[in-house]
Write a protein that holds these residues in place. Structure first.
Motif, PDB file in Angstrom:
ATOM      1  N   PRO A 161     -41.190  12.903  11.343  1.00  0.00           N
ATOM      2  CA  PRO A 161     -39.401  12.412  10.095  1.00  0.00           C
ATOM      3  C   PRO A 161     -40.119  11.681   8.897  1.00  0.00           C
ATOM      4  N   VAL A 162     -39.444  12.313   7.867  1.00  0.00           N
ATOM      5  CA  VAL A 162     -39.485  10.955   6.817  1.00  0.00           C
ATOM      6  C   VAL A 162     -38.278  10.522   6.232  1.00  0.00           C
ATOM      7  N   PHE A 163     -37.647   9.352   5.976  1.00  0.00           N
ATOM      8  CA  PHE A 163     -36.461   8.961   5.376  1.00  0.00           C
ATOM      9  C   PHE A 163     -36.467   9.436   3.536  1.00  0.00           C
ATOM     10  N   THR A 164     -35.712   9.356   3.215  1.00  0.00           N
ATOM     11  CA  THR A 164     -35.429   9.938   1.839  1.00  0.00           C
ATOM     12  C   THR A 164     -36.180   8.957   1.155  1.00  0.00           C
ATOM     13  N   GLU A 165     -36.087   8.321   1.830  1.00  0.00           N
ATOM     14  CA  GLU A 165     -35.945   6.259   0.911  1.00  0.00           C
ATOM     15  C   GLU A 165     -36.353   5.372   2.020  1.00  0.00           C
ATOM     16  N   ALA A 166     -36.764   4.623   1.566  1.00  0.00           N
ATOM     17  CA  ALA A 166     -37.611   3.741   2.392  1.00  0.00           C
ATOM     18  C   ALA A 166     -36.629   2.031   2.415  1.00  0.00           C
ATOM     19  N   ILE A 167     -35.624   1.896   1.941  1.00  0.00           N
ATOM     20  CA  ILE A 167     -34.797   1.304   1.847  1.00  0.00           C
ATOM     21  C   ILE A 167     -33.684   1.425   1.045  1.00  0.00           C
ATOM     22  N   TYR A 168     -32.994   0.843   1.876  1.00  0.00           N
ATOM     23  CA  TYR A 168     -31.194   1.539   1.417  1.00  0.00           C
ATOM     24  C   TYR A 168     -29.893   0.460   1.228  1.00  0.00           C
ATOM     25  N   ASN A 169     -29.648   0.947  -0.079  1.00  0.00           N
ATOM     26  CA  ASN A 169     -28.781  -0.640  -0.165  1.00  0.00           C
ATOM     27  C   ASN A 169     -27.259  -0.021  -0.495  1.00  0.00           C
ATOM     28  N   GLY A 192     -22.318   4.196   4.411  1.00  0.00           N
ATOM     29  CA  GLY A 192     -23.222   4.620   3.951  1.00  0.00           C
ATOM     30  C   GLY A 192     -24.145   6.282   4.603  1.00  0.00           C
ATOM     31  N   VAL A 193     -24.886   6.745   4.460  1.00  0.00           N
ATOM     32  CA  VAL A 193     -25.455   7.715   5.014  1.00  0.00           C
ATOM     33  C   VAL A 193     -26.751   7.523   4.620  1.00  0.00           C
ATOM     34  N   ILE A 194     -27.756   7.906   6.114  1.00  0.00           N
ATOM     35  CA  ILE A 194     -29.189   8.108   5.398  1.00  0.00           C
ATOM     36  C   ILE A 194     -29.256   9.219   6.166  1.00  0.00           C
ATOM     37  N   TYR A 195     -30.869   9.934   5.337  1.00  0.00           N
ATOM     38  CA  TYR A 195     -31.652  11.041   5.807  1.00  0.00           C
ATOM     39  C   TYR A 195     -32.782  10.588   5.995  1.00  0.00           C
ATOM     40  N   ALA A 196     -33.308  12.137   6.672  1.00  0.00           N
ATOM     41  CA  ALA A 196     -34.890  12.120   6.803  1.00  0.00           C
ATOM     42  C   ALA A 196     -34.992  13.599   7.005  1.00  0.00           C
ATOM     43  N   THR A 197     -36.367  14.191   6.385  1.00  0.00           N
ATOM     44  CA  THR A 197     -36.395  14.963   6.711  1.00  0.00           C
ATOM     45  C   THR A 197     -37.975  15.571   7.805  1.00  0.00           C
ATOM     46  N   ASP A 198     -37.660  16.953   8.507  1.00  0.00           N
ATOM     47  CA  ASP A 198     -38.984  17.009   9.045  1.00  0.00           C
ATOM     48  C   ASP A 198     -39.562  18.445   8.614  1.00  0.00           C
ATOM     49  N   ARG A 199     -40.977  18.308   8.524  1.00  0.00           N
ATOM     50  CA  ARG A 199     -41.390  19.584   8.183  1.00  0.00           C
ATOM     51  C   ARG A 199     -42.223  20.826   8.756  1.00  0.00           C
ATOM     52  N   ASP A 200     -41.613  19.972  10.440  1.00  0.00           N
ATOM     53  CA  ASP A 200     -41.683  21.238  11.074  1.00  0.00           C
ATOM     54  C   ASP A 200     -41.303  22.413  10.660  1.00  0.00           C
ATOM     55  N   GLU A 201     -41.469  23.263  11.742  1.00  0.00           N
ATOM     56  CA  GLU A 201     -40.525  24.334  11.633  1.00  0.00           C
ATOM     57  C   GLU A 201     -38.825  24.331  11.571  1.00  0.00           C
ATOM     58  N   PRO A 202     -38.509  25.181  10.933  1.00  0.00           N
ATOM     59  CA  PRO A 202     -36.495  24.594  10.921  1.00  0.00           C
ATOM     60  C   PRO A 202     -35.486  25.277  12.529  1.00  0.00           C
ATOM     61  N   ASP A 203     -35.035  24.208  12.608  1.00  0.00           N
ATOM     62  CA  ASP A 203     -34.399  25.283  13.843  1.00  0.00           C
ATOM     63  C   ASP A 203     -34.824  24.971  15.024  1.00  0.00           C
ATOM     64  N   LEU A 242     -41.501  12.312  17.813  1.00  0.00           N
ATOM     65  CA  LEU A 242     -42.614  11.541  16.719  1.00  0.00           C
ATOM     66  C   LEU A 242     -41.267  11.216  16.333  1.00  0.00           C
ATOM     67  N   MET A 243     -41.343   9.752  15.602  1.00  0.00           N
ATOM     68  CA  MET A 243     -40.294   8.303  15.068  1.00  0.00           C
ATOM     69  C   MET A 243     -40.974   8.534  13.704  1.00  0.00           C
ATOM     70  N   ASN A 244     -39.718   7.509  13.331  1.00  0.00           N
ATOM     71  CA  ASN A 244     -40.428   6.714  11.993  1.00  0.00           C
ATOM     72  C   ASN A 244     -39.228   5.283  11.485  1.00  0.00           C
ATOM     73  N   THR A 245     -39.353   4.803  10.536  1.00  0.00           N
ATOM     74  CA  THR A 245     -38.226   4.037  10.286  1.00  0.00           C
ATOM     75  C   THR A 245     -38.181   3.602   9.094  1.00  0.00           C
ATOM     76  N   ALA A 246     -37.191   2.692   8.930  1.00  0.00           N
ATOM     77  CA  ALA A 246     -36.538   2.490   7.045  1.00  0.00           C
ATOM     78  C   ALA A 246     -35.431   1.454   7.479  1.00  0.00           C
TER      79      ALA A 246
END
Length: 889
Positions: A242-250, A264-275, A335-339
């Protein structure tokens, strides 16, 4: 038998499971059975299918599978715990759901079936006929392959067979994406057997399905069957982080925010199969810097960051959070990711400004203003140069008279106390002020903190004494006196005082302004006396106060001014007055006319008015009547037998207390449809100035006649001019026509250049040009000729001598000669330019501008001009005597 041992143990396990299911079924309720179709072999962590858990028990907090080979996630996805081989065509297991709070349990039966392509061969006795049963294969068969498969390659996928192969030799081929389209040569099929193979690994995120077309044909090119669609689905593998939409949120959040405020709201996306679980993301906070944990929290599914405790910008003004996102719903193998998330705490007005001390002292001299007397510094912990830091000062008590003003120094944030209105030492020697300080922004902190804060201070202002001049207070003092009081009547005057002694002794008074000179003042006491009789109606506007300005002076020459407002009590000393002078009534269209009156006295001495016909001729009383219209007007009516003419009607008007006045109105009863049609007759009513002008004109004519008569008498007495004075004849030039060029000779003859005529004369009395002819009265002042009337060329008539001799004419002849001509002169003067009768014998003067109270002094005074000639009543006695003399008959 060795093979039977494992089978017996498997049967025992199944029996125990069935026993467990039977026992459990008594304790819980079964939901709808779920059937999955799967291959005979499954690798570990493969998706079997998904079960709708919410439909069975939406509040389940515990999920368990009865078969350890399978595990069930919270979204209902069923995965293989390790590699599974289905030895039988069917396999059963149960999913148990439980709600610990409601003490409720339910179960979902699950049936696994594998799709197997087989041929059944039954062995009979060797002599029996072998029966073959084959299943039709030329139909779409579900086929899938694993993403990123490790091989070995080529990897067998499935076999395609056509029913035509029983009768013909069939060759197989495929087409579509992955064969003859990009990616090329990914799939191939064996020409003879129909086995389908994959040549290399496939990325599902690039290609999720391949729609191939299978073909079956004979050796000679005959198409044995219709083309077969052959979809190959790529099974997803969790190979994308999964990947965050921004590397740094303010984000920013006010420090006064309540617990639970959204940051605020953070958001990430994953290219794997939805649902799928591969894209089921979970958010969490890994680290917070600085400060203790627990300041913020994040929702695991939505990524919304909220506050879980109070913020204080004065302690920490910025936070840094390390945010984590993990797929597989946050399970450890996901799998994980950070921002990074930077949260800035915005300042709020949660700290009140406070004075450094709670009491201040200041001093100021009396009678001074617009001076600064004190600066009051404050302290505020909020952010500098913001609305939460800038101070606002308010005077709560002690400034009821508006002597003080406090403002804020924008640079230092201090309170600046100023005196804006002079203080009086004699009235108040000390002023105590209570001052409060706040901020431009509203206070958002704890109310109890506000009560305990030092945001109020007391300021003691000492007023210093000054040696000052007299004071005139109040600036306007009122007195009252009756109208028409005798001269010398005393009135209370203006009283000033010395503010040091609070006494009026030692002060002198002087009048600065007395509009009509009605008042005298006592220099020592300031009292008033009347020097003239006071007339209330003479004050402009009527009934207004009569203001007198007084100057008070002390021994050192310092002074002040005050005003005495004299109210003159009205006395009924004025009768009502009718406004109209001349009235026109069009008979029979108008049956009446209204007249009105006014009274300059106060209303208590005025209306209602009583109108009545004065004692005049009986005809007036018979033909005219008066009726009341209202308190100030009456209606004048005529009888039907009244003749068309002008009437002089005297009307008496009386006020409520008996004061009365009589006025004679000129009323023109005219045969007309509109009063303007009778204005000619109305214009014949001449004003006093017009009468005077006529009298002066008549006097001028008589003086001319007198001069002529004296000349004739002198001629009769044979008085002739000396010969040396023959050229010095006096030409009378009171004429409006240009003079004639004439030369008088020594022998009495003249040379006339007009119309080439030669007429002898020695003087011109008057001439006039009218209708193209010139008439001249001429007289010879020498010679022995008799006076005669001669008709000259060009209609030039003269009284001329016949070049010598004495002039002989008696009085009757002179009268007969001059009278017609003077009458003609007067007749011509009485006409305007259009030969219409003029309204007066004297022509109207041109307009000379404003400023004359009399208006035009010419003839033809109109009705509205006569209404404005009241000033003639106030002329001096000499003119009054002249007017009376001129008007005597």
């Amino acid at each position: 038998m060795a093979a039977a041992g494992p089978q017996n143990s498997l049967r025992g396990a199944l029996c125990r499971q069935l026993l467990t299911l039977v026992v459990f079924s008594f304790a819980c309720e079964a939901c709808k059975k779920v059937i999955f179709h799967i291959p005979s072999q499954l690798e570990a962590d493969k998706v079997v299918g998904r079960v709708n858990l919410k439909e069975c028990l939406g509040s389940a907090d515990h999920i368990q599978s009865s078969d350890p080979d399978f595990r069930v996630l919270e979204d209902g996805s069923v995965y293989t715990a390790h590699a599974v081989v289905l030895s039988d065509e069917k396999r059963y297991f149960t999913i148990w759901l439980s709600d610990s709070e409601k003490q409720t349990q339910k179960e979902i039966p699950v049936l696994l079936e594998h799709q197997k392509v087989f041929k059944v061969l039954r062995k009979r006795h060797t002599k029996e006929t072998v029966l073959r049963r084959s299943k039709r294969r030329w139909a779409p068969i579900p086929c899938s392959m694993q993403e990123n498969s490790l091989g070995p390659f080529p990897l067998f996928l499935q076999q395609v067979q056509s029913d035509a192969a029983q009768n013909y030799t069939v060759f197989y081929s495929i087409s579509g994406r992955g064969v003859d389209q990009e990616p090329l040569n990914l799939f191939f099929i064996e020409r003879d057997t129909g086995n389908l193979y994959c040549t290399r690994p496939v990325d599902r995120e690039e290609y999720d399905v391949f729609d191939l077309i299978a073909h079956a044909s004979t050796a000679d090119g005959y198409t044995a069957d219709l083309p077969l669609p052959l979809p190959i689905r790529v099974e997803d593998e969790n190979d994308n982080y999964p990947v965050f939409t921004e590397a740094i949120y303010n984000f920013e959040v006010p420090e006064s925010s309540r617990i639970g405020t959204t940051v605020g709201v953070i958001y990430a996306t994953d290219r794997d199969e939805p649902d799928t679980m591969h894209t089921r993301l979970m958010y969490s906070i890994l680290e917070q810097t600085p400060g203790k944990p627990g300041i913020f929290s994040v929702h695991p599914s939505t990524g919304v960051i909220t506050t879980v405790s109070h913020l204080d910008r004065e302690v920490v003004d910025k936070y840094s959070l390390i945010m984590k996102v993990q797929d597989m719903n946050g399970q450890f193998f996901g799998l994980m990711n950070t921002a990074t998330c930077i949260i800035t705490v915005k300042d709020s007005n949660d700290n009140l400004p406070s004075f450094r001390q709670n009491a201040y002292e200041a001093s100021v001299e009396e009678n001074t203003f617009d001076v600064e007397i004190l600066r009051m510094p404050v302290e505020d912990m909020d952010l500098i140069n913001t609305a939460s830091w800038r101070a606002n000062f308010t005077i709560l008590k002690g400034n009821e008279n508006g002597h003080f003003k406090i403002s804020t120094d924008k640079e230092t944030n201090e309170g600046v106390l100023c005196v804006v209105k002079p203080l009086n030492y004699e009235e108040n020697r000390q002023v105590i002020l209570e001052i409060e300080v706040g901020n431009e922004a509203p206070f958002t902190g704890d109310v109890t903190l506000r009560m305990a804060n030092m945001n109020r201070a007391v300021v003691t202002v000492d007023v210093k004494d000054q040696d000052e001049g007299p004071e005139c207070r109040p600036a306007v003092q009122y007195v009252q006196i009756k109208e028409n009081s005798p001269v010398g009547s005393k009135i209370n005057g203006y009283e000033a005082y010395d503010p040091e002694t609070r006494s009026s002794s030692g002060l002198r008074y002087k009048l600065l302004h007395d509009p009509k000179g009605w008042i005298t003042i006592n220099e020592i006491s300031g009292s008033f006396k009347t020097s003239k009789i006071l007339d209330r109606e003479a004050v402009t506007p009527i009934s207004a106060l009569y203001n007198v300005t007084v100057l008070a002076i002390d021994k050192d020459g310092r002074s002040c001014t005050g005003t005495i407002a004299v109210k003159i009590e009205d006395k009924n000393d004025n009768p009502p007055e009718i406004l109209q002078n001349y009235l026109v009534i069009c008979k029979p269209k108008m049956e009446y006319v209204d007249i009105s009156a006014v009274d300059p006295d106060e209303p208590i001495h005025g209306p209602p008015f009583h109108f009545s016909l004065a004692k005049t001729s009986p005809d007036i009383n018979r033909l005219w009547t008066l009726a009341k219209v209202n308190d100030t007007a009456a209606r004048l009516s005529y009888r039907k037998d009244a003749k068309f003419q002008e009437y002089d009607i005297s009307i008496t008007v009386k006020d409520g207390e008996g004061q009365s006045a009589t006025k004679t109105l000129r009323v023109n009863l005219c045969d007309c449809t509109h009063p303007d049609q009778c204005r000619v007759t109305a214009g014949a009513i001449l004003g006093k100035w017009a009468i005077l002008a006529i009298l002066l004109g008549i006097a001028l004519l008589f003086s001319i006649l007198l001069t002529v008569v004296c000349g004739l008498v002198s001629a009769r007495n044979e008085k002739s001019f000396p010969e040396d004075l023959a050229q010095q004849n006096l030409i009378i030039s009171n004429t409006e026509a240009p003079g004639d060029d004439k030369v008088c000779s020594a022998n009495g003859f003249t040379t006339d250049t007009v119309n080439n005529s030669s007429q002898g004369f020695c003087g011109t009395m008057g001439s006039e040009v009218k209708n193209g002819r010139q008439e001249t009265i001429e007289m010879v002042k020498g010679g022995n000729q008799t006076l005669e009337l001669c008709q000259g060329a060009g209609h030039h008539r003269t009284l001329d001598s016949c070049r010598g001799g004495t002039v002989e004419m008696d009085h009757s002849e002179w009268y007969n000669f001059t009278q017609p001509r003077l009458g003609e002169k007067l007749h011509l003067c009485n006409q305007d330019e259009d030969h219409m009768p003029s309204q007066d014998y004297v022509l109207t003067y041109n307009y000379e501008g404003r400023g004359s109270p009399a208006g035009s002094v010419g003839c033809c005074s109109e009705e509205q001009e006569e209404d404005g000639l009241d000033f003639l009543n106030n002329l001096e006695t000499k003119f009054t005597a002249l007017a009376e003399t001129c008007t005597k008959k």
